[in-house]
Design a protein around this motif. Structure first.
Motif, short mmCIF file in Angstrom:
data_model
loop_
_atom_site.label_atom_id
_atom_site.label_comp_id
_atom_site.label_asym_id
_atom_site.label_seq_id
_atom_site.Cartn_x
_atom_site.Cartn_y
_atom_site.Cartn_z
N GLN A 1 0.82 -1.21 0.00
CA GLN A 1 0.00 0.00 0.00
C GLN A 1 0.85 1.26 0.00
OE1 GLN A 1 -3.72 0.42 2.46
NE2 GLN A 1 -2.44 1.80 3.67
N PHE A 2 1.92 1.26 0.81
CA PHE A 2 2.71 2.48 0.94
C PHE A 2 3.79 2.59 -0.13
CE2 PHE A 2 0.44 2.24 4.87
CZ PHE A 2 0.01 3.55 5.01
N ILE A 3 4.24 1.49 -0.67
CA ILE A 3 5.11 1.57 -1.86
C ILE A 3 4.31 2.15 -3.02
CG2 ILE A 3 6.37 0.22 -3.57
CD1 ILE A 3 7.21 -1.64 -1.27
N GLN A 4 3.08 1.69 -3.19
CA GLN A 4 2.23 2.22 -4.25
C GLN A 4 1.92 3.70 -4.04
OE1 GLN A 4 -1.18 -0.39 -4.39
NE2 GLN A 4 0.06 -2.16 -4.95
N LYS A 5 1.67 4.07 -2.78
CA LYS A 5 1.37 5.47 -2.47
C LYS A 5 2.53 6.38 -2.86
CE LYS A 5 0.50 8.64 1.37
NZ LYS A 5 0.26 8.80 2.83
N GLU A 6 3.75 5.98 -2.55
CA GLU A 6 4.91 6.84 -2.77
C GLU A 6 5.47 6.75 -4.19
OE1 GLU A 6 5.56 9.10 -0.78
OE2 GLU A 6 4.47 8.41 0.98
N SER A 7 5.21 5.65 -4.87
CA SER A 7 5.72 5.50 -6.24
C SER A 7 4.70 5.84 -7.30
CB SER A 7 6.20 4.06 -6.47
OG SER A 7 5.10 3.16 -6.49
N GLY A 8 3.42 5.78 -6.91
CA GLY A 8 2.35 5.98 -7.90
C GLY A 8 2.19 4.80 -8.83
N GLU B 1 1.38 0.46 -9.26
CA GLU B 1 0.93 -0.80 -8.68
C GLU B 1 2.14 -1.71 -8.47
OE1 GLU B 1 -2.23 -1.83 -7.81
OE2 GLU B 1 -2.84 0.25 -8.15
N THR B 2 2.13 -2.46 -7.38
CA THR B 2 3.26 -3.34 -7.13
C THR B 2 2.82 -4.55 -6.32
OG1 THR B 2 5.50 -3.49 -6.23
CG2 THR B 2 3.94 -2.20 -4.97
N GLN B 3 3.51 -5.65 -6.52
CA GLN B 3 3.35 -6.83 -5.70
C GLN B 3 4.74 -7.28 -5.28
OE1 GLN B 3 1.03 -9.41 -8.34
NE2 GLN B 3 -0.80 -8.97 -7.13
N VAL B 4 4.97 -7.33 -3.97
CA VAL B 4 6.30 -7.66 -3.47
C VAL B 4 6.38 -9.15 -3.16
CG1 VAL B 4 6.59 -5.35 -2.50
CG2 VAL B 4 5.76 -7.21 -1.03
N THR B 5 7.58 -9.68 -3.23
CA THR B 5 7.86 -11.03 -2.74
C THR B 5 8.38 -10.88 -1.32
OG1 THR B 5 8.37 -11.84 -4.96
CG2 THR B 5 9.20 -13.13 -3.09
N PHE B 6 7.66 -11.46 -0.37
CA PHE B 6 7.96 -11.24 1.05
C PHE B 6 7.94 -12.58 1.77
CE2 PHE B 6 6.11 -9.78 5.33
CZ PHE B 6 7.35 -9.37 5.82
N THR B 7 9.11 -12.98 2.27
CA THR B 7 9.23 -14.25 2.98
C THR B 7 9.71 -14.00 4.40
OG1 THR B 7 9.77 -15.40 0.92
CG2 THR B 7 10.27 -16.55 2.97
N THR B 8 8.96 -14.50 5.37
CA THR B 8 9.31 -14.30 6.77
C THR B 8 9.86 -15.59 7.38
OG1 THR B 8 6.99 -14.76 7.33
CG2 THR B 8 7.66 -12.45 7.16
N HIS B 9 10.78 -15.40 8.33
CA HIS B 9 11.41 -16.53 9.01
C HIS B 9 11.41 -16.28 10.52
CE1 HIS B 9 13.21 -16.19 5.00
NE2 HIS B 9 13.34 -17.51 5.02
N LEU B 10 11.23 -17.34 11.28
CA LEU B 10 11.32 -17.29 12.73
C LEU B 10 12.71 -17.76 13.14
CD1 LEU B 10 9.36 -16.53 15.02
CD2 LEU B 10 8.80 -18.97 15.21
N ILE B 11 13.39 -16.93 13.94
CA ILE B 11 14.75 -17.26 14.34
C ILE B 11 14.80 -17.46 15.85
CG2 ILE B 11 15.89 -16.18 12.38
CD1 ILE B 11 16.26 -13.69 13.95
N PRO B 12 15.71 -18.31 16.34
CA PRO B 12 15.71 -18.67 17.76
C PRO B 12 16.34 -17.62 18.67
CG PRO B 12 17.42 -19.87 16.61
CD PRO B 12 16.66 -19.11 15.56
N MET B 13 15.68 -16.48 18.74
CA MET B 13 16.07 -15.45 19.71
C MET B 13 14.81 -14.71 20.12
SD MET B 13 18.01 -12.63 17.33
CE MET B 13 17.10 -11.48 16.30
#
Length: 346
Positions: A217-224, A226-238
């Protein structure tokens, strides 16, 4: 002196708010609201607060709050604050929401990603996105702040300066995110058991993390664009800490030195964003317990890509600290009040 209440008093975000608010020179913690622990003193849930915070948690009561409190912080699960914020606003109480209920401007998008009904359109339009460094003027004039998520905070502070300049291809953004276990909250779950997470690293919510539409939403707002990001999350032991390593194609040739100089200039008036020198990249330990976001940048002439490493403490800059930073801006105070913490090291 501003009187505040914290709603959701038994969660990690709430107890971090309590820790930071306790030493704020212009704030008095008047009330802690917890449906599940009503009638219990906070020290019974968090013994480390014994002889420091002597407050009994209570049920939600807008009549009592309206006469005693100026600002309410919501550190609640999705779907809760959207029901309570309207009562506050009708009683002229300012609100800072740490959940995701007011971050997305589209009700349909919220319901798709969060799996529950959205806040009313009127309050979605009233809410100001509280990414303090980039929307300070809007925050200054708002009474309803939607605090950004932890991953979006690290990602957007790293990306938006060059997105706004048009220097990168927003269709090429890849975000590799890693977070400590406290990001999952205090609820009991198989995936956060010690024996499951210790000496382990795992990806989760691939393609379905609720922070994806917020980032887009905010990348689109600031760039004008449309975009779809590749976003991968990981859980780390801390316990604490969050790192986003971001890869994006440059639209024009830029050196690492040029980009670092640009970022240094962009954030020169913002004390909580620190840009590393060339060849030096931040680590999560270097911001632990603090409200800093540290950024390292590398432009690769061979591939035409830029890699940005952004680290925060997910409970401070990613939640409670940024919320207090927004409180400071709303009241015209020095943005660092109550937040002048040297990171804990080692």
């Amino acid at each position: 002196m501003v009187n505040v209440a914290v709603v959701g008093g038994t969660g990690y975000g709430a107890v971090e708010l309590i820790r930071l608010l306790n030493k704020h020179p212009h704030v008095h913690l008047k009330s802690i609201i917890s449906h599940s622990q009503s009638g219990t003193e906070i020290k019974e849930v968090y013994p480390h607060l014994t002889n420091i915070i002597n407050v009994q948690m209570n049920e939600w009561n807008i009549q009592g709050l309206s006469s005693d409190v100026d600002v309410v912080f919501f550190a609640t699960p999705p779907g809760v604050s959207q029901k309570l914020v309207p009562e506050c606003r009708k009683n002229n109480i300012a609100c800072i929401d740490l959940s995701g209920d007011f971050r997305l401007t589209s009700q349909e998008v919220y319901e798709t990603w969060y799996g529950t009904s959205a806040a009313s359109e009127d309050y979605l339009q009233e809410a100001t996105y509280g990414l303090t460094e980039l929307y300070e003027q809007e925050i200054m004039n708002s009474k309803l702040i939607s605090n950004p998520g932890c991953y979006p905070t690290a990602t957007l502070l790293a990306l938006l300066p060059i997105v706004k300049k048009g220097w990168v291809n927003v269709e090429s953004i890849i975000i590799d995110g890693k977070s400590g276990v406290s990001g999952a909250g205090r609820k009991v779950g198989l995936g956060t058991l010690y024996s499951e997470i210790n000496e382990n690293l795992k990806a989760y919510k691939l393609g379905e993390h609720q922070h994806i539409p917020e980032i887009e939403q905010f990348i689109q707002k600031e760039s004008g664009q449309e975009t779809q990001v590749t976003f991968t999350t990981h859980l780390i032991p801390m316990t604490r800490g969050l790192m986003c390593t971001i890869y994006v194609d440059l639209n024009e040739e830029k050196t690492t030195e040029e980009l670092i100089n640009f970022y240094t200039d962009v954030y020169s008036q913002h004390p909580f964003v620190r840009v590393r020198q060339e060849g030096i990249y931040p680590a999560t330990k270097e911001v632990s317990g603090s409200n800093y976001c540290d950024i390292g940048i590398h432009a690769d002439a061979r591939t035409g890509k830029v890699t940005i490493v952004s680290v925060i403490d997910n409970l401070v800059k990613g939640a409670a600290g940024q919320a207090i930073q927004n409180l400071n801006v709303m009241n015209g105070w020095d943005v660092t009040l109550g937040l002048k913490e040297i990171p804990m090291y080692p």
